[in-house]
Design an enzyme around this catalytic site. Structure first.
Site, mmCIF file in Angstrom:
data_model
loop_
_atom_site.group_PDB
_atom_site.id
_atom_site.type_symbol
_atom_site.label_atom_id
_atom_site.label_comp_id
_atom_site.label_asym_id
_atom_site.label_seq_id
_atom_site.Cartn_x
_atom_site.Cartn_y
_atom_site.Cartn_z
ATOM 1 C CD GLU A 48 -7.492 -3.831 0.094
ATOM 2 O OE1 GLU A 48 -6.922 -4.005 1.172
ATOM 3 O OE2 GLU A 48 -7.842 -2.721 -0.326
ATOM 4 C CG ASP A 59 -2.611 -3.676 8.565
ATOM 5 O OD1 ASP A 59 -3.563 -3.073 8.042
ATOM 6 O OD2 ASP A 59 -1.904 -4.508 7.962
ATOM 7 C CE1 TYR A 171 -5.918 2.362 0.894
ATOM 8 C CE2 TYR A 171 -5.829 0.115 0.082
ATOM 9 C CZ TYR A 171 -6.112 1.003 1.083
ATOM 10 O OH TYR A 171 -6.594 0.540 2.282
#
Ligand SMILES: Cc1ncc(COP(=O)(O)O)c(C=O)c1O
Lengths: 258, 386
Positions: A48, A59, A171
């Site tokens: 990725e 994040d 995911y």
């Protein structure tokens, strides 16, 4: 390389997938080429590549810092696609970025740039399935996998909605929170794996950094694991033995998937 | 409830938050018309917050500008700005929804303070995210928030200002979504926030409407409000949308509508922004050619933001609201002018609206200015200019 082909090949070898995240341009574009090379040598199955965005809300601190370094080194979508297009990578490459970057470039153009650069999957952490219509359509037309996230808070109803659009792999977000290393494997991860019935492979990410984690998650039924911050931490140190360390970590984690 | 306003709005957030937004929309739909909720909110807005606020005829300002000018006195709301209308409403909603912890972002500290007040009076644990740069610049407000029992967390990432504080608040929410309510400070963010905040702020417009009809026997020619995220503007505009009243949203023109690869010298997203996605919504934002968000600028801390509410962006697109901008210098002049003429020190944000009315030729004769806040918080900034 197509993501499905990779999963099929792994299945035949009775292995599961090790997927790693790094941010393109961290610390520089040139180094990114070497880093990708080292990761592949270390045995990772898919990569990725982060395309940095100034405001990465999904994040944690480690990857935020990587994104800052990448932006400071001058990484941008033009350079990103040139860089990736020039690389010859034996494993599937997936771009991970935030939706404004895609929207600003133009969804169609972004997807066609991915195609030309040899990218076979796209992950957009701030694009829930309800907002994904345009990108999904373009990805289908270009045979690029649009990879969706499923979280511990995701209801059965939403999982089905997501599965109607998802391809490549699903995911699974291991726990509530942002990216970043954690000490243990959450029970929410096991529960999520158990209740998510998907016709495509399931890979678990967020907080995984050790072979022990990998083993536990694979035992709980995942088809792959996604590891980011542990690699990014090595890159952050930027020591002379960085490439060796990256390959070393990749090899260690990979052996836990066999 | 519509999720979008024309092409703007929507829900561009991590999957983790989607169920929480759904829960919020359901909770809001459920309680907004429930009589106990309405009565309790009314109680707090009136007896705690000081509502209704007066609509004041500014005689000396009117003479100076050669117009009939009314000021909607949101500066008199508890805390010194319109912010409490929203924080009281949302904090109460949080309580009704069974949440025990509220989190919020703040730029200058106005929204953080108003959140801390609402959190204190309702007994909710309150955590405020504030850019490290702003924590440095606004020590007084940091102290105030702590006095009110809130925890203030300095945000050291990115540009260390408001947009990074929102990012961090979102990250907190992603992590603690079960027991935490994210109390956003303006008509921005993912659906249903722009609608919820607009509704809670509409109390300004509803009162204004009654008051102007009583005082003037008719509607005004125009209503002028400053716009950062756009909550005081949407709040006063909303009940007038269907009327023949001109609406002006005045943005921070800062040091001019210029930008570089990384920064804008202004905060005028409506006037100079371009379509994009920021903090969960599609709207007009300040961004570079690649879609990186620009750091914004304004002398008024509350206007210093790189985005704007999606509904306001839509109203500007369809021509219902006119977007204007006022420079730092013009705002400071208006700050002085109102102080001397009317004995009211306006917030630097609100001073933008006053400055526009001073120079505008398109606002008509009977004008209402939303005086969104008082300027006590800004005296240091203005004193520092001397
Ligand atoms: C007094 C005052 N006016 C205006 C604003 C701008 O916010 P909005 O555009 O949401 O009303 C602020 C924000 O802090 C403020 O404190």
């Amino acid at each position: 390389m197509k993501i499905k082909k990779k999963f099929d090949a792994l299945m035949r070898k009775k292995e599961r997938a090790l997927i790693t995240y790094i941010c393109a341009g961290d610390p520089t574009a040139e180094k990114t080429v070497e880093i990708v090379d080292a990761l592949v040598k270390g045995g990772v199955d898919m990569i990725e590549l982060g395309l940095p965005f100034s405001d990465p809300i999904a994040d944690g601190a480690t990857i935020q810092a990587a994104i800052d370094r990448a932006l400071t080194s001058g990484m941008n979508p033009d350079k990103f696609f040139r860089l990736v297009g020039s690389m010859n990578v034996a494993v599937p490459l997936i771009v991970m970025t935030y939706y404004n970057i895609i929207f600003r470039r133009g969804v169609e153009r972004f997807v066609s740039d991915c195609k030309s650069a040899g990218i076979t999957g796209i992950i957009v952490p701030d694009l829930p399935v309800e907002e994904s219509e345009e990108l999904h359509q373009c990805c289908q037309d270009s045979e690029i996998d649009l990879i969706f996230l499923v979280a511990p808070t995701t209801t059965e109803e939403r999982i089905n909605l997501i599965l109607s659009k998802a391809s490549g792999f699903l995911y699974l977000v291991s726990r509530l929170g942002v990216t970043g290393m954690r000490e243990d494997v959450a029970t929410s991860t096991r529960e999520l794996l158990k209740r998510t019935k998907a016709p495509i492979p399931k890979a678990v990410g967020f907080g995984i950094s050790k072979p022990g984690h990998v083993k536990k998650i694979l035992e709980a039924g995942a088809d792959g694991v996604i590891v980011g911050s542990a690699f990014v931490n090595i890159i952050a140190k930027n020591e002379p033995k960085m490439l060796e360390d990256l390959a070393g970590l990749a090899a260690t984690l990979k052996s836990a998937t066999k | 409830m519509e999720k979008t306003f024309g092409r703007y709005g929507g829900q561009f957030v991590p999957e983790v938050l989607m169920p929480a937004l759904e829960e919020l929309a359901e909770g809001y739909e459920r309680y907004k018309n429930e009589s106990t909720f309405i009565a309790e909110l009314r109680h707090y807005l009136e007896d705690f917050g000081g509502r209704p606020t007066p609509l004041y005829y500014a005689r000396r300002l009117s003479e100076q500008f050669d117009k009939r000018i009314y000021l909607k006195r949101e500066d008199l709301v508890h805390g010194g700005a319109h912010k409490l209308n929203n924080t009281m409403g949302q904090a109460l909603l949080a309580k009704y929804m069974g949440k025990r912890r509220i989190i919020a972002e703040t730029g200058a500290g106005q929204h953080g303070t108003a959140t801390a007040m609402a959190g204190a009076v309702l007994g909710l644990k309150t955590v405020i995210y504030m850019g490290a740069k702003d924590v440095e610049r606004q020590k007084m407000n940091v102290f105030r928030m702590k006095l009110l029992g809130a925890e203030v967390i300095p945000v050291k990432s990115g540009s260390r200002t408001l947009k990074d504080a929102i990012n961090e608040a979102l990250r907190d929410w992603v992590t603690n979504v079960g027991d935490t309510y994210y109390l956003i400070g303006s008509v921005v963010g993912p659906h249903p926030y722009p609608t919820i905040v607009r509704d809670f702020q509409s109390v300004i417009g509803h009162e204004t409407r009654e008051q102007i009809l009583e005082k003037e026997g008719g509607l005004p020619d125009s209503i002028v409000a400053c716009a950062g995220g756009g909550s005081n503007a949407m709040g006063i505009f909303y009940p007038f949308l269907k009327d023949d009243v001109a609406l002006f949203a005045v943005e921070a023109g800062g040091k001019g509508l210029k930008k570089t690869e990384k920064v804008a010298y202004h905060s005028a997203s409506l006037c100079a922004g371009e379509e994009g996605i920021l903090h969960g919504a599609r709207t007009k934002i300040l961004q570079n050619e690649y879609g990186q968000i620009l750091e914004s600028h304004s002398i008024a801390p509350g206007l210093d933001y790189s985005g704007v509410g999606p509904e306001l962006a839509r109203l500007v697109d369809i021509g219902r609201v006119k977007a204007r901008n006022i420079s730092d210098g013009e705002a400071v002049d208006a700050f002085h002018l109102l102080s001397r003429l009317e004995g009211i020190v306006p917030a630097l944000e609100s001073a933008h609206a006053i400055a526009y009315v001073q120079k505008a030729e398109d606002v008509g004769r009977l004008v209402i200015i939303n005086l969104s806040g008082r300027g006590d918080k800004d005296v240091e900034i203005v004193a520092g200019l001397r």
